[in-house]
Write a protein that holds these residues in place. Sequence first.
Motif, PDB file in Angstrom:
ATOM      1  N   MET A   1       7.328  -8.915   4.349  1.00 25.13           N
ATOM      2  CA  MET A   1       8.475  -8.028   4.521  1.00 25.13           C
ATOM      3  C   MET A   1       9.229  -7.961   3.189  1.00 25.13           C
ATOM      4  SD  MET A   1      11.691  -8.401   7.185  1.00 25.13           S
ATOM      5  CE  MET A   1      10.710  -8.127   8.630  1.00 25.13           C
ATOM      6  N   SER A   2       9.527  -6.766   2.741  1.00 27.90           N
ATOM      7  CA  SER A   2      10.297  -6.618   1.511  1.00 27.90           C
ATOM      8  C   SER A   2      11.730  -7.074   1.754  1.00 27.90           C
ATOM      9  CB  SER A   2      10.277  -5.170   1.041  1.00 27.90           C
ATOM     10  OG  SER A   2      11.160  -4.381   1.822  1.00 27.90           O
ATOM     11  N   LEU A   4      14.517  -5.572   0.941  1.00 29.61           N
ATOM     12  CA  LEU A   4      15.365  -4.504   1.483  1.00 29.61           C
ATOM     13  C   LEU A   4      15.071  -4.251   2.955  1.00 29.61           C
ATOM     14  CD1 LEU A   4      15.682  -1.877  -1.394  1.00 29.61           C
ATOM     15  CD2 LEU A   4      17.483  -3.286  -0.382  1.00 29.61           C
ATOM     16  N   LYS A   5      13.816  -4.337   3.342  1.00 29.08           N
ATOM     17  CA  LYS A   5      13.481  -4.158   4.758  1.00 29.08           C
ATOM     18  C   LYS A   5      14.121  -5.267   5.582  1.00 29.08           C
ATOM     19  CE  LYS A   5       9.752  -3.380   8.062  1.00 29.08           C
ATOM     20  NZ  LYS A   5      10.695  -2.911   9.038  1.00 29.08           N
ATOM     21  N   ASN A   8      17.762  -4.410   5.903  1.00 31.10           N
ATOM     22  CA  ASN A   8      17.984  -3.246   6.765  1.00 31.10           C
ATOM     23  C   ASN A   8      17.624  -3.502   8.222  1.00 31.10           C
ATOM     24  OD1 ASN A   8      19.096  -1.315   4.972  1.00 31.10           O
ATOM     25  ND2 ASN A   8      17.102  -1.053   4.031  1.00 31.10           N
ATOM     26  N   ASP A   9      16.752  -4.447   8.477  1.00 29.93           N
ATOM     27  CA  ASP A   9      16.358  -4.784   9.847  1.00 29.93           C
ATOM     28  C   ASP A   9      17.227  -5.885  10.459  1.00 29.93           C
ATOM     29  OD1 ASP A   9      14.358  -2.925   9.686  1.00 29.93           O
ATOM     30  OD2 ASP A   9      12.720  -4.380   9.463  1.00 29.93           O
ATOM     31  N   GLN A 129      13.683 -14.043   9.204  1.00 33.71           N
ATOM     32  CA  GLN A 129      12.405 -14.015   8.488  1.00 33.71           C
ATOM     33  C   GLN A 129      11.391 -14.954   9.135  1.00 33.71           C
ATOM     34  OE1 GLN A 129      11.376 -12.012   6.144  1.00 33.71           O
ATOM     35  NE2 GLN A 129       9.416 -13.007   5.835  1.00 33.71           N
TER      36      GLN A 129
END
Length: 189
Positions: A1-2, A4-5, A8-9, A129
């Motif tokens: 997962m980036s 920024l993702k 944003n998530d 995460q």
Amino acid sequence: MSALKLLNDRRSTPSRQLGEPGPSPAELRALLEAAVRVPDHGKLVPWRFILIRGDARRRLGDLLAQTTLANNPDASPAVVEKDRDRFSFAPLIVTVVARIEESHSKIPAQEQLLTAGCVAYNLLLGAQQLGYGAQWLTGWAAYDSTIRDALGVTANERVVGFIHIGTAREPAPERLRPDTDGLVSEWQG
């Protein structure tokens, strides 16, 4: 997962929707090690952790219920039970405590407090995460002297938050987010 993702998530999973399992000992260690990677002016490490798990969650809930009744003898049974259950859902609660040196010659107290807040936020991101749900809560318990004393929080310390971490029983709800265009201005000098 980036990165920024991940940002944003990010969602807060209501603590009442968190259950077993919680992080394993290795995951908890990794989570705490990631949480402390924050800006820290002066390398003061102005935070510490108090872990609340297992039977300690119920004991803290009992203390909250007793304190509620001591502060308000007319509290309804529903209010008392809500406080008793407050820490009973998530298998792990990480209490982030800011250790503030109010009279530090170079680092203002506000910067120390903000650093501890970054630690709490990193816990939220790290838990997500790792696949867990999490919620950052304070509530009256974070500011009550009886609860603070029971937790061993000293006069120069502040409870930044109780980070509830566990397995989400249902997807975390999304909420309307602010329109960033309305929050941005540009200083022209």
